[in-house]
Design an enzyme around this catalytic site. Structure first.
Site, PDB file in Angstrom:
ATOM      1  N   GLU A  31       0.820  -1.205   0.000  1.00 44.07           N
ATOM      2  CA  GLU A  31       0.000   0.000   0.000  1.00 44.07           C
ATOM      3  C   GLU A  31       0.857   1.261   0.000  1.00 44.07           C
ATOM      4  O   GLU A  31       0.533   2.259  -0.620  1.00 44.07           O
ATOM      5  CB  GLU A  31      -0.870  -0.035   1.259  1.00 44.07           C
ATOM      6  CG  GLU A  31      -1.895   1.061   1.335  1.00 44.07           C
ATOM      7  CD  GLU A  31      -2.725   0.963   2.609  1.00 44.07           C
ATOM      8  OE1 GLU A  31      -2.448   0.066   3.429  1.00 44.07           O
ATOM      9  OE2 GLU A  31      -3.616   1.777   2.770  1.00 44.07           O
ATOM     10  N   HIS A  89      43.402 -10.774  17.943  1.00 45.52           N
ATOM     11  CA  HIS A  89      43.788  -9.657  18.801  1.00 45.52           C
ATOM     12  C   HIS A  89      44.262  -8.530  17.916  1.00 45.52           C
ATOM     13  O   HIS A  89      44.938  -8.781  16.926  1.00 45.52           O
ATOM     14  CB  HIS A  89      44.911 -10.110  19.737  1.00 45.52           C
ATOM     15  CG  HIS A  89      45.394  -9.014  20.629  1.00 45.52           C
ATOM     16  ND1 HIS A  89      44.636  -8.565  21.690  1.00 45.52           N
ATOM     17  CD2 HIS A  89      46.530  -8.270  20.613  1.00 45.52           C
ATOM     18  CE1 HIS A  89      45.303  -7.584  22.290  1.00 45.52           C
ATOM     19  NE2 HIS A  89      46.441  -7.384  21.659  1.00 45.52           N
ATOM     20  N   LYS A 138      18.669   3.886  12.385  1.00 44.74           N
ATOM     21  CA  LYS A 138      20.107   3.610  12.370  1.00 44.74           C
ATOM     22  C   LYS A 138      20.862   4.654  11.568  1.00 44.74           C
ATOM     23  O   LYS A 138      22.007   4.973  11.876  1.00 44.74           O
ATOM     24  CB  LYS A 138      20.395   2.211  11.815  1.00 44.74           C
ATOM     25  CG  LYS A 138      20.645   1.187  12.881  1.00 44.74           C
ATOM     26  CD  LYS A 138      19.448   0.672  13.609  1.00 44.74           C
ATOM     27  CE  LYS A 138      18.885   1.488  14.712  1.00 44.74           C
ATOM     28  NZ  LYS A 138      17.607   0.991  15.228  1.00 44.74           N
ATOM     29  N   GLU A 189       8.755   5.137  32.070  1.00 48.21           N
ATOM     30  CA  GLU A 189       8.593   3.694  31.860  1.00 48.21           C
ATOM     31  C   GLU A 189       7.675   3.121  32.936  1.00 48.21           C
ATOM     32  O   GLU A 189       7.877   3.320  34.121  1.00 48.21           O
ATOM     33  CB  GLU A 189       9.961   3.006  31.876  1.00 48.21           C
ATOM     34  CG  GLU A 189       9.920   1.493  31.839  1.00 48.21           C
ATOM     35  CD  GLU A 189       9.137   0.909  30.670  1.00 48.21           C
ATOM     36  OE1 GLU A 189       9.421   1.288  29.531  1.00 48.21           O
ATOM     37  OE2 GLU A 189       8.204   0.095  30.920  1.00 48.21           O
ATOM     38  N   GLY A 236       8.424  -1.725   3.936  1.00 47.12           N
ATOM     39  CA  GLY A 236       7.590  -1.726   5.133  1.00 47.12           C
ATOM     40  C   GLY A 236       8.073  -0.785   6.227  1.00 47.12           C
ATOM     41  O   GLY A 236       8.840   0.146   5.985  1.00 47.12           O
ATOM     42  N   THR A 237       7.600  -1.064   7.440  1.00 43.54           N
ATOM     43  CA  THR A 237       7.947  -0.212   8.578  1.00 43.54           C
ATOM     44  C   THR A 237       9.441  -0.234   8.835  1.00 43.54           C
ATOM     45  O   THR A 237      10.079   0.804   9.003  1.00 43.54           O
ATOM     46  CB  THR A 237       7.194  -0.697   9.831  1.00 43.54           C
ATOM     47  OG1 THR A 237       5.801  -0.605   9.580  1.00 43.54           O
ATOM     48  CG2 THR A 237       7.546   0.155  11.033  1.00 43.54           C
ATOM     49  N   CYS A 238      10.004  -1.411   8.833  1.00 41.41           N
ATOM     50  CA  CYS A 238      11.423  -1.590   9.136  1.00 41.41           C
ATOM     51  C   CYS A 238      12.273  -0.619   8.326  1.00 41.41           C
ATOM     52  O   CYS A 238      13.041   0.156   8.859  1.00 41.41           O
ATOM     53  CB  CYS A 238      11.834  -3.025   8.821  1.00 41.41           C
ATOM     54  SG  CYS A 238      13.596  -3.263   8.595  1.00 41.41           S
ATOM     55  N   GLY A 243       9.830   3.282  27.786  1.00 41.49           N
ATOM     56  CA  GLY A 243      11.293   3.188  27.823  1.00 41.49           C
ATOM     57  C   GLY A 243      11.771   1.855  27.291  1.00 41.49           C
ATOM     58  O   GLY A 243      12.727   1.261  27.785  1.00 41.49           O
ATOM     59  N   GLY A 244      11.095   1.357  26.269  1.00 37.25           N
ATOM     60  CA  GLY A 244      11.520   0.128  25.597  1.00 37.25           C
ATOM     61  C   GLY A 244      12.562   0.463  24.541  1.00 37.25           C
ATOM     62  O   GLY A 244      13.200   1.519  24.585  1.00 37.25           O
TER      63      GLY A 244
END
Lengths: 328, 568
Positions: B137, B546, B153, B304, B142-144, B282-283
């Site tokens: 639509e 390392h 991000k 929260e 999508g939302t992501c 607060g998620g």
């Protein structure tokens, strides 16, 4: 902004004149003008801004049948015009420009003949799922132009005959034409004529903008667009404004196999390679070098052959061969 | 001066075009207004004209090349010669008046919803040779991709850069005043999103998946219709995959449904940085935005309801984030219930919260609500499809093969309300498509990774201490602070730790959490350890490069038995 509406009708069937008028309207119309221009071309192939005439059509056939070839300002593919076709052009400044309005004018006009049509979201208007109008768009210097064809009663045999892909071995970087299933509007509505279609378009334009526009008739006597005509008449614009392309011409002569590879830019030969099994190698080496920077025109190439090929038989063979392949 | 030639616009809304005739070549002199080349795109042709007077130094395109908006195509040495005339933006045109073309499709698989569930399922089904059609639509991704994971991000990356510059002095670098433009940050975010959306469009093309933009309606149990401005389509399908996702849940308190209450989607398109912002919830979503806007200079409050922020995480994990937030000046109210949201006369928002049976008021310019997401159950007529809801009636009921109560209909992603994460949706999509392709596959939710982009990051997989405790598992833990990791010290990012949980009896690793720099990127190592069923000893018998932050995982493994090398 207050808009001024104008309708122009061209009496000329000369594509050079009509495309000149179009460009002149783009250059010279006032910013508040909203223009509808209707015009017809006789026996013409109009190619897109970034197309190659050698690729899009059979130039040899065009020459034989006296079909005019002309390059337009807008992009897209090649189309065939004859007097069964009516062209429309909408021109306005960018802020008055709305393709949707233009399409509404066309669709409503067609509707007056009881034909339901729709825009396919890209560049075509369809009736009964077949294309009767190809559209193209260009914007430049704050003005926008939307123009298109209206197939009313076009000779579809000729259309497909001239718009066949070139028999030449050619690779071009430009824009390729897309084949479509087309339909003449007259086929759907037999009583339609070019005149009644024009009237319907003008009425629809007036109705849409709620105006009563005076019609301005144009022909070669009334207006001087010589500056533009010169361009549309020129080999430089119509042929050499193609994007870069390369072409291979080959033939078997009784003196051997001859293959010439040409790379072209701005209508000039930029690179040339000849392959042959003829023993007269010297002549061909010189020919290869001499063709660089020469215009891709029949007369220019013939004069180079005339000048540098010494062997009479080869000269004759090549001259005939080039004349058969290159028609401008 | 040297200028880049950048593709700034195409005709209409096109985002890519083809280079037509090139009129100038490198070395040519240029005047302002000269046509350098023309570009053709679907909606028309434009000339690319010079704004400069000088010499065209270099042109990196050739005729026929496809170019994208923002692409640099060459350089000019010269001076800018702006025309006085202001070029006005053209009004957007759509084709609303054109009558839609009637079309009918018969497909093996129809997918409704083009998010990370739907588009992945579509690709997998197509890979199995199915004729697939996908309906979205809004925008593919999508939302992501459009309003969630990806744009946040992109913002976090801008904030990271900003924060790094702010503490540049600790790296021995002096910079002048640091300025940022929210508009440019948002533009960059939009570009990232647009690039990825067009990537998915490309994937749909490449897999010959038919894509229809519009709202799907159910006609009957085997037919959908989609109507938009250009088409009026009827789609007959053999199998249907419902992937219509979720939307922001509304908090059932006074004032929360007012128009000026922001959702996460609104927070992604603010044009001005608010002076203050109260986030209810607060998620994951709430905390990510709290850090983003805090960095941009907003005074942020987080309310929260549960006893701790990031309530699903262990207390020591939430502690690191809470400390970091408070240090940055974010106010955290935990075990606090928002009871009303009111507007003052000047538009300022007043949130009433209830903390320890005591009413308090928080005043801020804006209020955002991030209290979870609700499945879009009303997106399709499920009754007509014969598709039933789950027991809690908050999602579509599916079995492990993602099949609904109608054997020809599958549901995946947020609409199933199992676990609302993009990667769950994608995996469910693969499971559903595999089953449609005749390959048995079942969804398993034991090993779900999650990634939270707070400052620092949090990443988690498998069981945490809370879960292990709740399941009465006798467990061991091994923890290693990043403070003791050489790479983290070198980077100046020493907050956080790696924590691993093992079953005392079997000595197998059953869960892990990382808080700190690189946490989300390191997580898959732990996922692989768990998925491979490794014991502590086997997992520890691996050499970690390392100097990397991932050495902390090794140390945490060793620390389960108190054998860590770099921490005592």
């Amino acid at each position: 902004m207050h808009k001024k509406f104008k309708v122009y009708l061209s009496e000329s069937f000369d594509p050079k004149f009509n495309l000149s008028i179009e460009e002149w309207l783009m250059d010279c119309s006032e910013p508040d003008e909203v223009i509808l221009f209707l015009w017809q071309n006789e026996n013409t192939i109009v190619i897109g801004r970034n197309q190659n005439p050698y690729k899009e059509c059979d130039v040899k056939k065009l020459k034989e049948d006296d079909v005019c070839l002309i390059r337009r300002l807008s992009g897209g593919g090649a189309v065939y015009h004859d007097l069964g076709n009516l062209n429309f052009t909408f021109i306005s400044s960018d802020n008055n420009y709305d393709v949707e309005n233009n399409l509404k004018v066309i669709i409503d006009a067609i509707d007056k003949f009881g034909i339901k049509s729709c825009f396919n979201g890209r560049n075509d208007l369809l009736a009964n799922e077949r294309k009767f109008s190809g559209n193209a768009f260009i914007s430049d210097k704050g003005k926008s132009c939307h123009h298109g064809t209206l197939l009313m009663d076009v000779d579809l045999d000729k259309l497909s005959r001239y718009l066949t892909v070139s028999p030449l071995k050619l690779q071009s970087k430009g824009i390729e034409s897309v084949l479509s299933r087309v339909v003449n509007l007259k086929e759907i509505c037999p009583q339609m004529t070019i005149e009644s279609l024009k009237t319907a378009l003008i009425t629809s334009f007036n109705e849409f903008y709620n105006t009563e526009t005076k019609i301005i008739i144009l022909n070669e006597n009334g207006i001087d667009v010589a500056k533009y005509v010169e361009k549309y008449n020129s080999w430089e614009w119509n042929y050499s404004e193609s994007p870069d392309f390369s072409i291979v011409l080959e033939n078997k002569f009784d003196w051997g196999i001859f293959e010439i590879n040409l790379e072209l830019s701005d209508g000039k030969i930029t690179n040339c390679k000849i392959f042959t099994d003829s023993i007269e190698l010297e002549d061909f080496k010189i020919l290869e070098k001499s063709l660089i920077n020469v215009q891709f025109k029949r007369s220019e190439i013939l004069s180079i052959i005339e000048k540098y090929i010494k062997n009479g038989k080869i000269k004759q063979g090549l001259s005939n061969f080039i004349s058969d392949k290159i028609h401008m | 001066m040297k200028y880049d030639l950048i593709i700034e616009k195409f005709s209409g809304h096109d985002t890519s075009g083809k280079i037509g005739k090139i009129n100038k070549k490198a070395g040519d002199s240029l005047n302002s207004g000269d046509t350098i080349f023309s570009i053709e795109s679907g909606k028309g042709t434009i000339k690319y004209t010079s704004q400069y007077k000088g010499v065209l130094e270099q042109l990196s395109i050739t005729e026929g090349d496809i170019v994208k908006k923002g692409q640099v195509v060459g350089t000019v040495e010269g001076e800018l010669f702006k025309e006085t005339e202001v070029v006005k933006a053209k009004p957007a045109y759509s084709f609303g008046l054109a009558k839609p073309v009637q079309k009918s499709y018969e497909v093996d698989v129809a997918v409704v919803g083009g998010g990370p569930g739907g588009y992945v399922a579509a690709i997998r089904a197509a890979q199995g040779g199915k004729k697939v059609l996908i309906i979205e639509e809004n925008r593919l991704g999508g939302t992501c991709l459009n309003y969630g994971c990806i744009p946040t991000k992109a913002l976090v990356s801008s904030i990271d850069a900003l924060e790094k510059i702010r503490r540049s002095e600790s790296f021995g670098i002096e910079v002048g005043d640091v300025k940022f433009s929210l508009e440019k940050i948002m533009n960059r975010k939009n570009e990232v999103v647009n690039t990825l959306v067009s990537g998915i469009e490309h994937l749909m093309n490449a897999h010959e998946i038919e894509y229809l933009n519009g709202k799907a309606e159910v006609k009957d149990s085997e037919t959908l219709t989609v109507k938009n401005k250009s088409i009026d389509a009827t789609i007959k399908f053999q199998k249907l995959i419902i992937a219509t996702g979720s939307k922001t849940a509304i908090l059932p308190i006074e004032g929360a449904s007012s128009e000026d209450i922001l959702t996460s989607q609104d927070l992604l398109k603010l044009t001005e940085v608010p002076s203050s912002l109260t986030i209810i919830g607060g998620g994951v979503i709430g905390m990510e935005f709290a850090f983003i806007y805090n960095s941009l200079g907003t005074k942020v409050n987080v309310v929260e309801f549960f006893p701790q922020i990031l309530n699903n995480m262990d207390a020591d994990v939430a502690e690191v984030i809470r400390t970091s937030a408070i240090e940055k000046g974010i106010n955290i109210f935990e075990s606090a219930k928002a009871s009303t949201i009111k507007s003052a006369l000047d538009g300022t928002k007043i949130v009433e919260i209830n903390e320890n049976n005591e009413s308090k008021y928080i005043i801020s310019e804006k209020v955002a609500v991030a209290v979870g997401r609700k499945a879009n159950l009303e997106s399709l007529d499920l009754t007509k499809l014969g598709v039933e809801l789950n027991e809690r009636r908050n999602g579509i009921m599916v079995n492990a093969s993602m099949r609904t109560s109608n054997p020809n209909v599958y549901a995946i992603g947020d609409i199933t309300n199992k676990i609302q994460l993009a990667h769950i949706a994608s995996h469910q999509g693969i499971v559903a498509a595999d089953n449609i392709n005749g390959i048995e596959n079942e969804m398993c939710y034991d090993l779900i990774p999650s990634a939270i982009f707070t400052m620092p990051e949090v990443a988690h997989v498998g069981l945490n201490e809370k879960d292990a405790g709740a399941q009465n598992i006798d467990y061991l833990i091994g923890k290693f602070p990043l403070m003791a990791n050489g790479k983290a010290q070198a980077m100046g990012e020493t907050e956080g730790f790696v924590k691993l949980i093992a079953n005392r009896e079997t000595r197998k690793i059953i869960g892990g959490t990382i808080v700190g720099v690189h946490a989300t990127d390191m997580l898959s190592t732990i996922s692989n350890i768990i998925a491979s069923d490794l014991t502590i000893d086997k997992a520890a018998h691996v050499i970690y490069a390392h100097p990397t932050t991932a050495e902390s995982i090794h140390e945490a493994l060793l620390n389960i038995d108190g054998r860590g090398i770099h921490f005592a």
